[in-house]
Design a protein around this motif. Structure first.
Motif, PDB file in Angstrom:
ATOM      1  N   LEU A  97       5.045  12.163  55.921  1.00 14.98           N
ATOM      2  CA  LEU A  97       4.908  11.603  57.254  1.00 14.98           C
ATOM      3  C   LEU A  97       5.265  12.712  58.245  1.00 14.98           C
ATOM      4  CD1 LEU A  97       4.686   9.344  59.424  1.00 14.98           C
ATOM      5  CD2 LEU A  97       7.101   8.823  58.972  1.00 14.98           C
ATOM      6  N   VAL A  98       4.390  12.939  59.219  1.00 17.70           N
ATOM      7  CA  VAL A  98       4.615  13.967  60.232  1.00 17.70           C
ATOM      8  C   VAL A  98       4.834  13.283  61.582  1.00 17.70           C
ATOM      9  CG1 VAL A  98       3.591  15.902  61.501  1.00 17.70           C
ATOM     10  CG2 VAL A  98       3.256  15.702  59.020  1.00 17.70           C
ATOM     11  N   ILE A  99       5.949  13.609  62.235  1.00 21.63           N
ATOM     12  CA  ILE A  99       6.284  13.031  63.543  1.00 21.63           C
ATOM     13  C   ILE A  99       6.353  14.178  64.548  1.00 21.63           C
ATOM     14  CG2 ILE A  99       7.920  11.653  64.870  1.00 21.63           C
ATOM     15  CD1 ILE A  99       8.920  10.484  62.205  1.00 21.63           C
ATOM     16  N   LEU A 153      20.280  12.140  57.882  1.00 23.39           N
ATOM     17  CA  LEU A 153      19.106  11.595  57.214  1.00 23.39           C
ATOM     18  C   LEU A 153      18.993  12.158  55.802  1.00 23.39           C
ATOM     19  CD1 LEU A 153      16.614  11.893  60.203  1.00 23.39           C
ATOM     20  CD2 LEU A 153      17.707   9.802  59.363  1.00 23.39           C
ATOM     21  N   PRO A 154      18.184  11.537  54.943  1.00 25.15           N
ATOM     22  CA  PRO A 154      18.004  12.040  53.570  1.00 25.15           C
ATOM     23  C   PRO A 154      17.497  13.476  53.553  1.00 25.15           C
ATOM     24  CG  PRO A 154      17.049   9.845  53.819  1.00 25.15           C
ATOM     25  CD  PRO A 154      17.408  10.297  55.192  1.00 25.15           C
ATOM     26  N   ASP A 155      17.722  14.175  52.436  1.00 24.98           N
ATOM     27  CA  ASP A 155      17.308  15.575  52.351  1.00 24.98           C
ATOM     28  C   ASP A 155      15.792  15.738  52.252  1.00 24.98           C
ATOM     29  OD1 ASP A 155      16.845  14.719  49.778  1.00 24.98           O
ATOM     30  OD2 ASP A 155      18.374  15.967  48.846  1.00 24.98           O
ATOM     31  N   THR A 156      15.074  14.625  52.141  1.00 26.71           N
ATOM     32  CA  THR A 156      13.607  14.686  52.165  1.00 26.71           C
ATOM     33  C   THR A 156      13.072  14.700  53.597  1.00 26.71           C
ATOM     34  OG1 THR A 156      13.679  12.282  51.839  1.00 26.71           O
ATOM     35  CG2 THR A 156      13.167  13.638  49.913  1.00 26.71           C
ATOM     36  N   VAL A 157      13.971  14.605  54.575  1.00 25.53           N
ATOM     37  CA  VAL A 157      13.579  14.640  55.985  1.00 25.53           C
ATOM     38  C   VAL A 157      13.887  16.029  56.543  1.00 25.53           C
ATOM     39  CG1 VAL A 157      13.942  13.688  58.289  1.00 25.53           C
ATOM     40  CG2 VAL A 157      14.019  12.179  56.284  1.00 25.53           C
ATOM     41  N   THR A 158      12.872  16.696  57.036  1.00 19.27           N
ATOM     42  CA  THR A 158      13.037  18.020  57.645  1.00 19.27           C
ATOM     43  C   THR A 158      12.824  17.912  59.144  1.00 19.27           C
ATOM     44  OG1 THR A 158      12.264  19.185  55.662  1.00 19.27           O
ATOM     45  CG2 THR A 158      12.163  20.379  57.755  1.00 19.27           C
ATOM     46  N   THR A 159      13.851  18.279  59.907  1.00 16.94           N
ATOM     47  CA  THR A 159      13.720  18.363  61.359  1.00 16.94           C
ATOM     48  C   THR A 159      13.694  19.837  61.736  1.00 16.94           C
ATOM     49  OG1 THR A 159      14.952  16.288  61.675  1.00 16.94           O
ATOM     50  CG2 THR A 159      14.713  17.725  63.589  1.00 16.94           C
ATOM     51  N   PHE A 160      12.560  20.313  62.216  1.00 15.82           N
ATOM     52  CA  PHE A 160      12.433  21.719  62.576  1.00 15.82           C
ATOM     53  C   PHE A 160      13.315  22.033  63.775  1.00 15.82           C
ATOM     54  CE2 PHE A 160       8.518  20.781  60.288  1.00 15.82           C
ATOM     55  CZ  PHE A 160       8.419  21.876  59.437  1.00 15.82           C
ATOM     56  N   SER A 218      10.916  22.814  67.507  1.00 17.23           N
ATOM     57  CA  SER A 218      11.450  21.736  68.332  1.00 17.23           C
ATOM     58  C   SER A 218      11.819  22.208  69.726  1.00 17.23           C
ATOM     59  CB  SER A 218      12.700  21.134  67.678  1.00 17.23           C
ATOM     60  OG  SER A 218      12.382  20.342  66.571  1.00 17.23           O
ATOM     61  N   PHE A 219      11.875  21.258  70.650  1.00 16.74           N
ATOM     62  CA  PHE A 219      12.404  21.540  71.974  1.00 16.74           C
ATOM     63  C   PHE A 219      13.915  21.674  71.866  1.00 16.74           C
ATOM     64  CE2 PHE A 219       9.149  19.888  75.276  1.00 16.74           C
ATOM     65  CZ  PHE A 219       8.110  20.444  74.558  1.00 16.74           C
ATOM     66  N   ALA A 220      14.451  22.751  72.383  1.00 16.94           N
ATOM     67  CA  ALA A 220      15.902  22.920  72.419  1.00 16.94           C
ATOM     68  C   ALA A 220      16.500  22.213  73.631  1.00 16.94           C
ATOM     69  CB  ALA A 220      16.263  24.400  72.451  1.00 16.94           C
ATOM     70  N   MET A 254       9.422  16.515  60.980  1.00 18.00           N
ATOM     71  CA  MET A 254       9.387  16.132  62.384  1.00 18.00           C
ATOM     72  C   MET A 254       9.990  17.203  63.282  1.00 18.00           C
ATOM     73  SD  MET A 254      12.188  13.050  62.513  1.00 18.00           S
ATOM     74  CE  MET A 254      13.954  13.318  62.338  1.00 18.00           C
ATOM     75  N   ILE A 255       9.527  17.192  64.526  1.00 18.71           N
ATOM     76  CA  ILE A 255      10.060  18.088  65.546  1.00 18.71           C
ATOM     77  C   ILE A 255      10.648  17.244  66.668  1.00 18.71           C
ATOM     78  CG2 ILE A 255       8.449  19.962  65.026  1.00 18.71           C
ATOM     79  CD1 ILE A 255       6.806  19.075  67.454  1.00 18.71           C
ATOM     80  N   ARG A 256      11.509  17.866  67.455  1.00 12.95           N
ATOM     81  CA  ARG A 256      12.080  17.189  68.618  1.00 12.95           C
ATOM     82  C   ARG A 256      11.209  17.465  69.840  1.00 12.95           C
ATOM     83  NH1 ARG A 256      16.829  19.271  66.272  1.00 12.95           N
ATOM     84  NH2 ARG A 256      16.809  21.040  67.741  1.00 12.95           N
TER      85      ARG A 256
END
Length: 419
Positions: free
Chosen positions: A54-56, A107-114, A136-138, A90-92
């Motif tokens: 899933l890509v957010i 979140l679980p380790d299967t979730v990557t937030t760039f 992501s937006f800083a 996902m990105i912010r």
């Protein structure tokens, strides 16, 4: 073999609906929960289609939220994906950058937030490797293009870029990380998962660019069905996309012509028929309609004077239709040229012409403008948008208010005179 993922953005979990709540608390509760229901529908789609990821593409949250109910809800949905072996990338976005939940939620380790520097991660697929590139937006602002910060495509892999951007600009959206469609095509990626603009857009070319739009509309300005994108990447790196419905509540503008209608019962009958037709055409579970009555009708004065009664009857008609709500009733009716006036020299209409002339004077308008600006200054920041977002919006607001006020006074005088 293929690699499949769902692409969404701009979920705005638990987005506040203060203006709607002031009009109808029950409807506000329905729509306020719809963003969660839409996210559940997105997770359900991932599970049903057995996708790999899933890509957010930004704005999962809606600003400076502190509600732990939102955090617990999100954690539970991410756990469902984790248990099914579905990764999340996902990105912010600009709203996420303001959210406290963004920084606190585990979140679980299967979730990557760039993060704030571009990362490139490869996920092995069935016969094809897929490289995800995210940034992501800083902070809530990004006035310059982020594209130069993205890495070059990974050799031998399908390359997916994730970016939150206003592209070249869009009405109703502030400028964030602007870039051109041509520049994105020139990056060499196979697919760009975009976010920020709430209207679905697809750009074909050297790569596939998709702005999926908001998956659940929040007001009449986000009308229509809302969806996400199911993406299939084949081992030859060709890309196929499918739009999948996610909106639970669907906003629609319903325009009804009352030309020639002279009986109240007939007007209500047309309202009910219009709602039924719109309900049949809406695939979302709930229909939230803004009714707009137009045309030339002898009922114009009565409808304007007894607007509250017309709203009550329209709401009752919507209840009878089922899963339908009336968000607002707009009247854009004019009186009949013949038969509505007892004589050419009508004193009520002469008074209306005089009032309209006074209301149109610059002196009167200036006083009205000063009053509105003072009122805005006295309101809390989140309630100041009722008169428009800029000077042009304020002038349009004054046009509507001044014209509507004259019409309302005229309607009450005219209808009272005929009793």
């Amino acid at each position: 073999m293929v690699f499949r993922f769902v692409h969404t953005a701009d979920i705005h979990l638990d987005s506040p609906l203060r203006s709607l709540a002031m009009r109808n608390a029950t409807l506000a509760e329905l729509v306020g929960d719809a963003s969660r229901q839409a996210f559940v529908a997105i997770v359900d789609l991932c599970l049903t289609e057995r996708v790999h990821a899933l890509v957010i593409a930004g704005d999962l949250y809606d600003g400076d939220q502190t509600s732990m109910k939102t955090a617990r809800f999100l954690a539970s949905q991410m756990a469902r994906l984790h248990q099914a072996g579905i990764r999340v990338y996902m990105i912010r976005g600009n709203h996420d950058a303001m959210s406290r939940i963004t920084k606190q939620l585990i979140l679980p380790d299967t979730v990557t937030t760039f993060g704030g520097r571009c990362q490139s991660l490869i996920q092995p697929g069935d016969g094809i490797d897929v490289a995800f590139h995210g940034l992501s937006f800083a902070s809530p602002k990004a006035s310059e293009s982020l594209l130069p910060k993205y890495a070059a495509p990974q050799e031998g892999a399908a390359n997916i870029g994730i970016m939150h951007t206003s592209l070249a600009g869009s009405p109703g959206h502030d400028v964030y990380a602007p870039c051109s469609v041509a520049d994105l095509h020139g990056q060499g990626f196979d697919y760009w998962a975009l976010g920020h603009i709430h209207v679905r857009q697809v750009y074909s070319g050297a790569s596939t660019l998709v702005m999926p739009g908001i998956p659940q509309g929040r007001d009449i300005n986000e009308a229509g069905e809302k969806s996400v994108t199911l993406v299939t990447v084949r081992d030859d790196r060709s890309v196929e996309i499918e739009e999948r419905l996610t909106s639970v509540a669907q906003f629609e503008r319903v325009s009804l012509d009352l030309t020639g209608v002279s009986e109240w019962s007939e007007a209500i009958s047309r309202i009910r028929a219009g709602l039924e037709q719109s309900r049949e055409g809406a695939r979302s579970r709930y229909l939230v309609a803004r009714l707009r009555l137009v045309g030339t009708s002898a009922l114009s004065w009565s409808l304007m004077r007894d607007r509250d009664l017309a709203v009550a009857e329209a709401e009752q008609a919507a209840e009878q239709v089922g899963d339908t709500w009336v968000e607002k009733l707009e009247l854009h009716l004019s009186a009949s040229a013949v038969g509505d006036l007892e004589s050419v020299a009508d004193p009520t209409l002469e008074l209306a012409q005089s009032m309209r002339a006074n209301a149109g004077s610059e002196a009167f308008r200036s006083e009205a403008r000063e009053f509105v600006l003072k009122t805005i200054a006295d309101l809390p920041p989140d309630a100041r948008g009722f008169a428009g977002k800029d000077e042009a919006g304020l002038e349009r607001f004054l046009d509507d208010v001044l014209a509507g006020s004259v019409d309302l006074v005229t309607a009450r005088l005219k209808a009272g005179a005929t009793r």
